[in-house]
Scaffold this motif. Structure first.
Motif, PDB file in Angstrom:
ATOM      1  N   UNK A  55      -4.820 -12.391  11.792  1.00 20.86           N
ATOM      2  CA  UNK A  55      -3.101 -11.410  12.138  1.00 20.86           C
ATOM      3  C   UNK A  55      -3.015 -10.567  10.899  1.00 20.86           C
ATOM      4  N   UNK A  56      -3.237 -10.133  10.251  1.00 21.61           N
ATOM      5  CA  UNK A  56      -3.423  -9.215   8.588  1.00 21.61           C
ATOM      6  C   UNK A  56      -3.732  -8.159   9.328  1.00 21.61           C
ATOM      7  N   UNK A  57      -3.541  -7.062   8.981  1.00 26.89           N
ATOM      8  CA  UNK A  57      -3.981  -6.065   9.023  1.00 26.89           C
ATOM      9  C   UNK A  57      -2.855  -4.768  10.406  1.00 26.89           C
ATOM     10  N   UNK A  58      -2.821  -6.069  11.202  1.00 28.56           N
ATOM     11  CA  UNK A  58      -1.834  -5.279  12.498  1.00 28.56           C
ATOM     12  C   UNK A  58      -0.502  -3.901  11.452  1.00 28.56           C
ATOM     13  N   UNK A  59      -0.834  -4.229  10.530  1.00 25.67           N
ATOM     14  CA  UNK A  59       0.878  -3.348  10.174  1.00 25.67           C
ATOM     15  C   UNK A  59       0.254  -2.310   9.672  1.00 25.67           C
ATOM     16  N   UNK A  60       1.233  -0.990   9.024  1.00 29.72           N
ATOM     17  CA  UNK A  60       0.568  -0.219   8.608  1.00 29.72           C
ATOM     18  C   UNK A  60       0.253  -0.112   6.805  1.00 29.72           C
ATOM     19  N   UNK A  61       1.402  -1.407   6.271  1.00 31.72           N
ATOM     20  CA  UNK A  61       1.768  -1.412   5.252  1.00 31.72           C
ATOM     21  C   UNK A  61       1.320  -2.344   4.581  1.00 31.72           C
ATOM     22  N   UNK A  62       1.048  -3.321   5.155  1.00 34.95           N
ATOM     23  CA  UNK A  62       0.725  -4.675   5.153  1.00 34.95           C
ATOM     24  C   UNK A  62      -0.959  -4.545   3.788  1.00 34.95           C
ATOM     25  N   UNK A  63      -1.638  -3.829   3.400  1.00 39.69           N
ATOM     26  CA  UNK A  63      -2.486  -3.536   2.473  1.00 39.69           C
ATOM     27  C   UNK A  63      -3.850  -3.887   2.887  1.00 39.69           C
ATOM     28  N   UNK A  64      -4.040  -4.461   4.309  1.00 37.83           N
ATOM     29  CA  UNK A  64      -5.070  -5.743   4.533  1.00 37.83           C
ATOM     30  C   UNK A  64      -6.268  -4.082   5.418  1.00 37.83           C
TER      31      UNK A  64
ATOM     32  N   UNK B 111      -4.351  -4.323  -0.664  1.00 39.92           N
ATOM     33  CA  UNK B 111      -4.785  -3.544  -1.308  1.00 39.92           C
ATOM     34  C   UNK B 111      -3.676  -2.483  -1.594  1.00 39.92           C
ATOM     35  N   UNK B 112      -2.680  -2.269  -2.699  1.00 44.84           N
ATOM     36  CA  UNK B 112      -1.668  -1.414  -3.506  1.00 44.84           C
ATOM     37  C   UNK B 112      -1.700  -0.405  -3.060  1.00 44.84           C
ATOM     38  N   UNK B 113      -2.895   0.874  -2.880  1.00 42.38           N
ATOM     39  CA  UNK B 113      -2.664   2.075  -3.735  1.00 42.38           C
ATOM     40  C   UNK B 113      -2.328   2.252  -2.175  1.00 42.38           C
ATOM     41  N   UNK B 114      -2.494   3.507  -2.066  1.00 46.60           N
ATOM     42  CA  UNK B 114      -2.552   4.773  -1.188  1.00 46.60           C
ATOM     43  C   UNK B 114      -3.876   4.519   0.512  1.00 46.60           C
TER      44      UNK B 114
ATOM     45  N   UNK C  81      -8.052   3.919   0.544  1.00 40.82           N
ATOM     46  CA  UNK C  81      -7.947   2.355   0.841  1.00 40.82           C
ATOM     47  C   UNK C  81      -9.220   2.519   1.875  1.00 40.82           C
ATOM     48  N   UNK C  82      -9.089   3.026   2.407  1.00 42.57           N
ATOM     49  CA  UNK C  82      -9.934   2.968   3.496  1.00 42.57           C
ATOM     50  C   UNK C  82     -11.245   4.308   3.450  1.00 42.57           C
TER      51      UNK C  82
ATOM     52  N   UNK D  73      -8.726  -8.404  -4.104  1.00 45.71           N
ATOM     53  CA  UNK D  73     -10.017  -9.343  -3.636  1.00 45.71           C
ATOM     54  C   UNK D  73     -10.457  -8.225  -2.308  1.00 45.71           C
ATOM     55  N   UNK D  74     -12.226  -8.435  -2.252  1.00 51.10           N
ATOM     56  CA  UNK D  74     -12.686  -8.404  -1.154  1.00 51.10           C
ATOM     57  C   UNK D  74     -13.526  -9.648  -0.419  1.00 51.10           C
ATOM     58  N   UNK D  75     -13.521  -9.204   0.426  1.00 46.96           N
ATOM     59  CA  UNK D  75     -13.754 -10.611   1.919  1.00 46.96           C
ATOM     60  C   UNK D  75     -14.589  -9.695   2.275  1.00 46.96           C
ATOM     61  N   UNK D  76     -16.173 -10.393   2.695  1.00 43.41           N
ATOM     62  CA  UNK D  76     -17.169  -9.642   3.518  1.00 43.41           C
ATOM     63  C   UNK D  76     -17.229 -11.379   5.265  1.00 43.41           C
ATOM     64  N   UNK D  77     -16.975 -10.776   5.942  1.00 46.95           N
ATOM     65  CA  UNK D  77     -17.079 -11.388   6.529  1.00 46.95           C
ATOM     66  C   UNK D  77     -17.890 -11.698   8.195  1.00 46.95           C
ATOM     67  N   UNK D  78     -18.165 -12.967   8.895  1.00 44.58           N
ATOM     68  CA  UNK D  78     -19.260 -12.263  10.309  1.00 44.58           C
ATOM     69  C   UNK D  78     -18.763 -11.995  11.212  1.00 44.58           C
ATOM     70  N   UNK D  79     -18.873 -12.080  11.708  1.00 42.36           N
ATOM     71  CA  UNK D  79     -17.568 -11.158  13.427  1.00 42.36           C
ATOM     72  C   UNK D  79     -16.578 -13.106  14.065  1.00 42.36           C
TER      73      UNK D  79
END
Length: 522
Positions: A213-222, A242-245, A249-250, A180-186
């Protein structure tokens, strides 16, 4: 000391992935410290025996050593691990042998305190093989990531050049990312989404909390990419799960962000318009009923609508003129969402606390909306308040039905400030039956004399005359004609239709036919 782990932009393998390589498994690896940090990315593999190796590192390296220069000196062992920690090395791998026949306690304890993964190899292992294996894999990943990046950039630029809508761009990003891809405001308010519907709904559940909270760790895929234009940040794009490298993903997220910013600059699209589109899509789906209301609840939460223990008031606004219902909602501090629908009406869904007076607040909203310049003829239709989310779609459909039933007749009708189903009587019933062939045939037959005539003004006079309860004074006033002129028009109408409008039954028949005719014309 707490170190903020830097995420490398170049392709990387995690420590866990390196340890799972067949060549490494042959060395019987054992994690003796930092077991909770094995998802750290390995950017490079470095073989070094120097005690001060930390000064030669730039971060993300897996250091391989036999520790030959550290044996017998606890101070050197401690400082060695600390220097790797300061240099933000990914991990240290110690080959057991003459220098260290067993895992050294001092190094293990220091590594555990620092949070540095430490691995020992119980069998002799050629470090050169591991270096070659990891470096070749990293180079292949880098080539694949760059190739994907350029392919995505070319594809998205082509879509923008062809005038594709922003949703089309996001769909392509979701397809490439497989997530999934999500676009948000600030403020984490969702502006747009893409991806498989069920997966998107899973992501949007309790969105605000997990987005922070998501994206804080290197392996959570966010994976996040900031959206900015002319130096001003206005939103974020998030790859969710995101499950790839990660580096790939970045790059994908960066290419997507570039495309969205370019699309906005070329098309003049504002973040607010995306928010309006998201809200419009939500309210349209609620009214349409094709998607169960329960499945739309995550989207409502993500749109910023309070949904827990709330009372929902469905409204539909017709002919608002220059007035903006969303602006009035903000001025009054009422929580809710607003969107203009495809038929030109505006849907409003209020979300009130159980102890709030929904009728008083609805009436206040309607009065404030009509007080706007040029909005005196605005119609505000409402359904009764809904205590449960599952009842909201039926309420919105009811409010739209009420608004449609009085469309175009508000000037002639004595309507309350907020119109409800009980206020539209026969008009509402006829509108429900407007598509019935028998009703259509009846309307054509009853009004044939006027519909074939050249004078549309007579039909308008008849409409006002019947809507006002056959009040001749009021009809003349609304049409700005004298009473004698009105009498002549009424005589012409009766002559063409072959009816006596003073006869209640004949007038009622013509009235029903006219209501059906107007409903069929929309």
């Amino acid at each position: 000391m707490t170190t903020t782990w830097k995420q490398p932009w170049e392709p990387a393998l995690s420590v866990r992935q390196v340890l799972a390589l067949e060549r490494v498994l042959a060395g019987e690896p054992e994690v003796v410290a930092g077991a909770g940090r094995l998802d750290r990315p390995v950017r490079w593999v470095h073989v070094a025996e120097a005690a001060d190796v930390g000064v030669m590192l730039s971060g993300g390296e897996m250091v391989l050593t036999t520790g030959v220069l550290l044996a017998g000196d606890d101070g050197k062992q401690t400082e060695y691990i600390r220097s790797l920690h300061r240099a933000e090395a990914a991990a240290v791998v110690l080959g057991l042998g003459r220098a260290f026949p067993s895992p050294p306690d001092v190094m293990c304890r220091t590594a555990e305190r620092c949070g540095l993964p430490m691995v020992v190899l119980h069998r002799p292992f050629p470090f050169a093989e591991l270096t070659e294996e990891v470096q070749s894999r990293l180079l292949r990943r880098k080539f694949a990531a760059v190739s994907l990046s350029e392919a995505v950039r070319t594809e998205l630029t082509g879509l923008i050049t062809a005038g594709a809508p922003v949703q089309r761009l996001l769909d392509e990003v979701a397809r490439h990312g497989g997530c999934p891809v999500v676009v948000t405001n600030l403020a984490h308010r969702v502006l747009a989404t893409a991806g498989e519907r069920a997966a998107v709904d899973d992501v949007l559940r309790d969105w605000e909390r997990i987005a922070r909270q998501a994206g804080a760790g290197p392996g959570d895929g966010w994976i996040r990419a900031e959206l900015s234009c002319r130096g001003e940040r206005w939103g974020r794009l998030v790859l969710c799960g995101y499950r790839g490298d990660r580096a790939t993903g970045r790059l994908l997220a960066d290419r997507a962000a570039e495309a969205l910013v370019l699309h906005r600059m070329l098309g003049g699209h504002e973040a607010q318009s995306w928010e309006r589109q998201a809200t419009r899509s939500l309210l349209t789906d609620l009214i349409g009923g094709a998607v169960p209301a329960r499945q739309l609840l995550p989207r409502a939460r993500a749109a910023g609508l309070p949904v827990g223990r709330r009372t929902f008031v469905p409204l539909v606004v017709r002919d608002p003129g220059p007035a903006r219902p969303d602006r009035v909602l903000r001025l009054l501090g009422l929580p809710g969402i607003v969107a203009e629908l495809a038929d030109g009406t505006t849907a409003v869904l209020l979300s009130l606390a159980p102890d709030q007076d929904d009728r008083a607040l609805t009436a206040h909203f309607a009065a404030r909306l009509r007080s706007e310049p040029g909005a005196s003829s605005t119609v505000v239709a409402a359904a009764d308040a809904r205590a449960g989310w599952d009842d909201v779609p039926a309420g919105l459909r009811e409010a739209r039905h009420v608004a449609d039933a009085v469309a175009g007749s508000s000037a002639a009708l004595d309507l309350p400030p907020v119109v409800r189903l009980r206020d539209i009587h026969l008009r509402g019933l006829v509108r429900l039956l407007r598509d019935d062939p028998h009703v259509q045939s009846f309307a054509e037959r009853e009004l044939d004399g006027l519909l074939r005539g050249p004078d549309d003004d007579l039909l308008s006079v008849l409409r006002t005359y019947l809507a006002t309860g056959r009040n001749k004074s009021r009809t003349a006033q609304l049409h700005h004609v004298s009473r004698p002129a009105l009498y002549r028009r009424l005589e012409a109408i009766q002559g063409r239709l072959g009816v006596d409008l003073d006869d209640f039954e004949q007038a009622a028949s013509v009235h029903i036919a006219l209501l059906a005719h107007d409903a069929q014309r929309g």
